[in-house]
Design a protein around this motif. Structure first.
Motif, PDB file in Angstrom:
ATOM      1  N   SER A  10       0.818  -1.221   0.000  1.00 29.30           N
ATOM      2  CA  SER A  10       0.000   0.000   0.000  1.00 29.30           C
ATOM      3  C   SER A  10       0.850   1.267   0.000  1.00 29.30           C
ATOM      4  O   SER A  10       0.313   2.369  -0.063  1.00 29.30           O
ATOM      5  CB  SER A  10      -0.922   0.000   1.228  1.00 29.30           C
ATOM      6  OG  SER A  10      -0.143  -0.030   2.404  1.00 29.30           O
ATOM      7  N   ILE A  13       8.259   1.185  -0.108  1.00 30.25           N
ATOM      8  CA  ILE A  13       9.116   0.220  -0.804  1.00 30.25           C
ATOM      9  C   ILE A  13       8.283  -0.895  -1.454  1.00 30.25           C
ATOM     10  O   ILE A  13       8.558  -1.309  -2.582  1.00 30.25           O
ATOM     11  CB  ILE A  13      10.167  -0.334   0.196  1.00 30.25           C
ATOM     12  CG1 ILE A  13      11.136   0.797   0.580  1.00 30.25           C
ATOM     13  CG2 ILE A  13      10.914  -1.523  -0.378  1.00 30.25           C
ATOM     14  CD1 ILE A  13      12.145   0.466   1.664  1.00 30.25           C
ATOM     15  N   ARG A  35      -2.912  -3.275   5.216  1.00 29.45           N
ATOM     16  CA  ARG A  35      -4.216  -2.939   5.794  1.00 29.45           C
ATOM     17  C   ARG A  35      -5.036  -2.016   4.890  1.00 29.45           C
ATOM     18  O   ARG A  35      -6.245  -2.119   4.851  1.00 29.45           O
ATOM     19  CB  ARG A  35      -4.017  -2.278   7.174  1.00 29.45           C
ATOM     20  CG  ARG A  35      -3.450  -3.228   8.210  1.00 29.45           C
ATOM     21  CD  ARG A  35      -2.963  -2.479   9.425  1.00 29.45           C
ATOM     22  NE  ARG A  35      -1.942  -1.497   9.077  1.00 29.45           N
ATOM     23  CZ  ARG A  35      -1.339  -0.698   9.935  1.00 29.45           C
ATOM     24  NH1 ARG A  35      -1.649  -0.769  11.214  1.00 29.45           N
ATOM     25  NH2 ARG A  35      -0.423   0.154   9.518  1.00 29.45           N
ATOM     26  N   SER A  36      -4.358  -1.130   4.150  1.00 28.94           N
ATOM     27  CA  SER A  36      -5.091  -0.103   3.371  1.00 28.94           C
ATOM     28  C   SER A  36      -5.518  -0.635   2.013  1.00 28.94           C
ATOM     29  O   SER A  36      -4.798  -0.469   1.019  1.00 28.94           O
ATOM     30  CB  SER A  36      -4.223   1.138   3.184  1.00 28.94           C
ATOM     31  OG  SER A  36      -3.602   1.497   4.379  1.00 28.94           O
ATOM     32  N   SER A  85       6.126  -5.350   4.495  1.00 29.30           N
ATOM     33  CA  SER A  85       5.383  -4.729   5.604  1.00 29.30           C
ATOM     34  C   SER A  85       6.329  -4.618   6.793  1.00 29.30           C
ATOM     35  O   SER A  85       7.020  -5.581   7.133  1.00 29.30           O
ATOM     36  CB  SER A  85       4.189  -5.600   6.022  1.00 29.30           C
ATOM     37  OG  SER A  85       3.093  -5.361   5.188  1.00 29.30           O
ATOM     38  N   TYR A 147      13.529  -2.290  16.831  1.00 24.92           N
ATOM     39  CA  TYR A 147      13.553  -2.288  15.360  1.00 24.92           C
ATOM     40  C   TYR A 147      14.853  -2.889  14.843  1.00 24.92           C
ATOM     41  O   TYR A 147      14.849  -3.809  14.023  1.00 24.92           O
ATOM     42  CB  TYR A 147      13.391  -0.865  14.826  1.00 24.92           C
ATOM     43  CG  TYR A 147      13.446  -0.805  13.319  1.00 24.92           C
ATOM     44  CD1 TYR A 147      12.356  -1.202  12.546  1.00 24.92           C
ATOM     45  CD2 TYR A 147      14.589  -0.366  12.657  1.00 24.92           C
ATOM     46  CE1 TYR A 147      12.404  -1.166  11.161  1.00 24.92           C
ATOM     47  CE2 TYR A 147      14.652  -0.328  11.268  1.00 24.92           C
ATOM     48  CZ  TYR A 147      13.557  -0.732  10.530  1.00 24.92           C
ATOM     49  OH  TYR A 147      13.614  -0.706   9.154  1.00 24.92           O
ATOM     50  N   VAL A 180      15.502   5.411   3.308  1.00 19.16           N
ATOM     51  CA  VAL A 180      14.854   5.585   2.005  1.00 19.16           C
ATOM     52  C   VAL A 180      13.697   6.578   2.121  1.00 19.16           C
ATOM     53  O   VAL A 180      13.015   6.635   3.155  1.00 19.16           O
ATOM     54  CB  VAL A 180      14.299   4.223   1.499  1.00 19.16           C
ATOM     55  CG1 VAL A 180      13.756   4.358   0.087  1.00 19.16           C
ATOM     56  CG2 VAL A 180      15.383   3.156   1.543  1.00 19.16           C
ATOM     57  N   THR A 182      10.487   7.354   2.069  1.00 19.78           N
ATOM     58  CA  THR A 182       9.115   6.821   2.141  1.00 19.78           C
ATOM     59  C   THR A 182       8.464   7.462   3.372  1.00 19.78           C
ATOM     60  O   THR A 182       9.070   8.328   4.009  1.00 19.78           O
ATOM     61  CB  THR A 182       9.094   5.284   2.335  1.00 19.78           C
ATOM     62  OG1 THR A 182       9.603   4.987   3.637  1.00 19.78           O
ATOM     63  CG2 THR A 182       9.897   4.539   1.293  1.00 19.78           C
ATOM     64  N   LYS A 187       6.451   8.122  10.188  1.00 15.94           N
ATOM     65  CA  LYS A 187       5.616   7.294  11.078  1.00 15.94           C
ATOM     66  C   LYS A 187       6.390   6.893  12.324  1.00 15.94           C
ATOM     67  O   LYS A 187       5.821   6.724  13.389  1.00 15.94           O
ATOM     68  CB  LYS A 187       5.183   6.022  10.352  1.00 15.94           C
ATOM     69  CG  LYS A 187       4.149   6.226   9.264  1.00 15.94           C
ATOM     70  CD  LYS A 187       3.813   4.856   8.659  1.00 15.94           C
ATOM     71  CE  LYS A 187       3.149   4.978   7.320  1.00 15.94           C
ATOM     72  NZ  LYS A 187       3.163   3.706   6.579  1.00 15.94           N
TER      73      LYS A 187
HETATM   74  N1  LIG Z   1      12.258   3.693   4.583  1.00 19.24           N
HETATM   75  C1  LIG Z   1      13.402   3.369   5.122  1.00 19.24           C
HETATM   76  O1  LIG Z   1      14.255   4.216   5.408  1.00 19.24           O
HETATM   77  C2  LIG Z   1      13.717   1.916   5.347  1.00 19.24           C
HETATM   78  C3  LIG Z   1      15.055   1.557   5.492  1.00 19.24           C
HETATM   79  C4  LIG Z   1      15.371   0.236   5.695  1.00 19.24           C
HETATM   80  C5  LIG Z   1      14.376  -0.719   5.766  1.00 19.24           C
HETATM   81  N2  LIG Z   1      13.088  -0.359   5.633  1.00 19.24           N
HETATM   82  C6  LIG Z   1      12.068  -1.410   5.738  1.00 19.24           C
HETATM   83  O2  LIG Z   1      11.318  -1.454   4.551  1.00 19.24           O
HETATM   84  C7  LIG Z   1       9.998  -1.943   4.824  1.00 19.24           C
HETATM   85  C8  LIG Z   1       9.007  -1.021   4.154  1.00 19.24           C
HETATM   86  O3  LIG Z   1       9.147   0.257   4.714  1.00 19.24           O
HETATM   87  P1  LIG Z   1       8.743   1.575   3.929  1.00 19.24           P
HETATM   88  O4  LIG Z   1       9.902   2.475   3.975  1.00 19.24           O
HETATM   89  O5  LIG Z   1       8.118   1.245   2.650  1.00 19.24           O
HETATM   90  O6  LIG Z   1       7.673   2.131   4.956  1.00 19.24           O
HETATM   91  P2  LIG Z   1       6.175   2.655   4.739  1.00 19.24           P
HETATM   92  O7  LIG Z   1       6.113   3.585   3.595  1.00 19.24           O
HETATM   93  O8  LIG Z   1       5.751   3.130   6.084  1.00 19.24           O
HETATM   94  O9  LIG Z   1       5.374   1.323   4.357  1.00 19.24           O
HETATM   95  C9  LIG Z   1       5.156   0.321   5.309  1.00 19.24           C
HETATM   96  C10 LIG Z   1       4.213  -0.705   4.731  1.00 19.24           C
HETATM   97  O10 LIG Z   1       3.968  -1.672   5.754  1.00 19.24           O
HETATM   98  C11 LIG Z   1       2.556  -1.883   5.847  1.00 19.24           C
HETATM   99  N3  LIG Z   1       2.159  -2.232   7.205  1.00 19.24           N
HETATM  100  C12 LIG Z   1       2.378  -1.519   8.339  1.00 19.24           C
HETATM  101  N4  LIG Z   1       1.788  -2.115   9.388  1.00 19.24           N
HETATM  102  C13 LIG Z   1       1.170  -3.218   8.889  1.00 19.24           C
HETATM  103  C14 LIG Z   1       0.388  -4.255   9.467  1.00 19.24           C
HETATM  104  N5  LIG Z   1       0.087  -4.242  10.781  1.00 19.24           N
HETATM  105  N6  LIG Z   1      -0.077  -5.244   8.673  1.00 19.24           N
HETATM  106  C15 LIG Z   1       0.205  -5.251   7.339  1.00 19.24           C
HETATM  107  N7  LIG Z   1       0.959  -4.329   6.740  1.00 19.24           N
HETATM  108  C16 LIG Z   1       1.420  -3.318   7.509  1.00 19.24           C
HETATM  109  C17 LIG Z   1       1.950  -0.538   5.456  1.00 19.24           C
HETATM  110  O11 LIG Z   1       0.633  -0.714   4.963  1.00 19.24           O
HETATM  111  P3  LIG Z   1      -0.718  -0.393   5.774  1.00 19.24           P
HETATM  112  O12 LIG Z   1      -0.468   0.769   6.652  1.00 19.24           O
HETATM  113  O13 LIG Z   1      -1.696  -0.168   4.677  1.00 19.24           O
HETATM  114  O14 LIG Z   1      -1.028  -1.656   6.525  1.00 19.24           O
HETATM  115  C18 LIG Z   1       2.883  -0.102   4.328  1.00 19.24           C
HETATM  116  O15 LIG Z   1       2.451  -0.655   3.113  1.00 19.24           O
HETATM  117  C19 LIG Z   1       9.903  -2.047   6.342  1.00 19.24           C
HETATM  118  O16 LIG Z   1      10.122  -3.372   6.737  1.00 19.24           O
HETATM  119  C20 LIG Z   1      11.047  -1.174   6.838  1.00 19.24           C
HETATM  120  O17 LIG Z   1      11.530  -1.642   8.063  1.00 19.24           O
HETATM  121  C21 LIG Z   1      12.725   0.935   5.413  1.00 19.24           C
END
Ligand SMILES: NC(=O)c1ccc[n+]([C@@H]2O[C@H](COP(=O)([O-])OP(=O)(O)OC[C@H]3O[C@@H](n4cnc5c(N)ncnc54)[C@H](OP(=O)(O)O)[C@@H]3O)[C@@H](O)[C@H]2O)c1
Length: 265
Positions: A10, A13, A35-36, A85, A147, A180, A182, A187
């Motif tokens: 949703s 990444i 969820r969304s 997620s 985390y 990254v 996002t 959040k």
């Molecule tokens: N952005 C960074 O800097 C970064 C760096 C390293 C690693 N990561 C990892 O990359 C992954 C994706 O992060 P992102 O940067 O894309 O963050 P994001 O934009 O906040 O996206 C997070 C995703 O996880 C889903 N999610 C959250 N809670 C959930 C739940 N209870 N059940 C199902 N889905 C859930 C959200 O969808 P809904 O809210 O619709 O459920 C959303 O699609 C994560 O594992 C994060 O740890 C991110």
């Protein structure tokens, strides 16, 4: 028919993986899980792809079972499983509620492992698993302790799994990007807890995902995307933890004590 299952589709990444995989023309149907539901539906329409939308809170048994039931009913041939997620909360140990702590572990670790285990039997020859680790998994990180620890688990789990799956023609890659662009960082401080001083430079989601898909196709166990995360990874092997932790505190977060902790001391 080749399927790609993407959790976290949703936003951020996860949705970028969907965008890029849809352009490669290797996937007949996407399963988007988060969820969304409305955001995933909009993504499917934007990309013009066939998609099954699974609205599920993956911190709950009910949410996990929705994916399990879909697999058991449809018995798909899965080409890609991408577990994107996840969430992380910054804060001192007593600033993050037990509920949030458990949810972080349930989503970043438990859901990722369960979804991987239940999907492996449906993976086709040449299938690829991408698990979202993080640059945070290379160093102990005070005020980001749950985390970063959850991501250490993901790294070890994925590297081990990659070895086990090699003989079946399936590979697993732990994706460890730096910070990254996002909604993730926004959040992670939303509860009014510790704010990191600087998380720059933020990497382009498009670029890091592109690198990860290449690494996954090559069957790499890990994908580290940019110079400072590569440096972090190298330092982790050479420099004692206590020094790296000081660097983290000095450069990124700074020492802090919560109000409650100060009062009690
Ligand atoms: N952005 C960074 O800097 C970064 C760096 C390293 C690693 N990561 C990892 O990359 C992954 C994706 O992060 P992102 O940067 O894309 O963050 P994001 O934009 O906040 O996206 C997070 C995703 O996880 C889903 N999610 C959250 N809670 C959930 C739940 N209870 N059940 C199902 N889905 C859930 C959200 O969808 P809904 O809210 O619709 O459920 C959303 O699609 C994560 O594992 C994060 O740890 C991110």
């Amino acid at each position: 028919m080749s399927i790609a299952i993407i959790t976290g589709a949703s936003g951020g990444i996860g949705s970028e993986f969907a965008r890029q995989l849809s352009k490669l023309g290797l996937i007949d149907e996407f399963w988007f899980v988060a969820r969304s539901e409305n955001k995933m539906q909009a993504l499917a329409e934007e990309l013009g792809v066939k998609a099954k939308i699974i609205g599920a809170d993956l911190t709950s048994e009910e949410g996990i079972n929705k994916v399990r039931e879909a697999l058991e009913t449809e018995k798909p041939e899965v080409k890609f499983l991408i577990n994107a997620s996840g969430f992380g909360n910054f804060g001192a140990f007593d600033e993050i509620s037990e509920d949030e702590v458990v949810k972080m572990i349930d989503l970043n670790v438990k859901a990722l492992v369960l979804l991987t285990h239940m999907t492996i039997p449906y993976m086709e020859l040449g299938g690829r698993i991408i698990e979202l680790g993080s640059g945070s998994c290379f160093t102990p990180l005070p005020y980001f302790n749950i985390y970063s620890s959850s991501k250490v688990f993901v790294l070890h789990y994925t590297k081990s799994l990659n070895h086990e799956l090699k003989k079946y023609g399936v590979r697993a890659t732990c994706f460890c990007p730096g910070w990254v662009e996002t909604e993730f960082l926004g959040k992670s401080v939303a509860n009014g807890n510790t704010h990191p001083k600087a998380m720059k430079p933020l990497l382009s989601c498009e670029k890091v995902v592109k690198k990860c898909i290449k690494a996954s196709v090559k069957g790499k166990a890990m994908c580290v995307t940019n110079w400072y995360t590569k440096l972090q990874h190298t330092l982790f092997k050479l420099v004692p933890d206590c020094i790296l932790t000081k660097l983290w505190l000095g450069m990124l977060v700074g020492e802090r004590k919560s109000e409650k902790y100060k009062e009690e001391k």
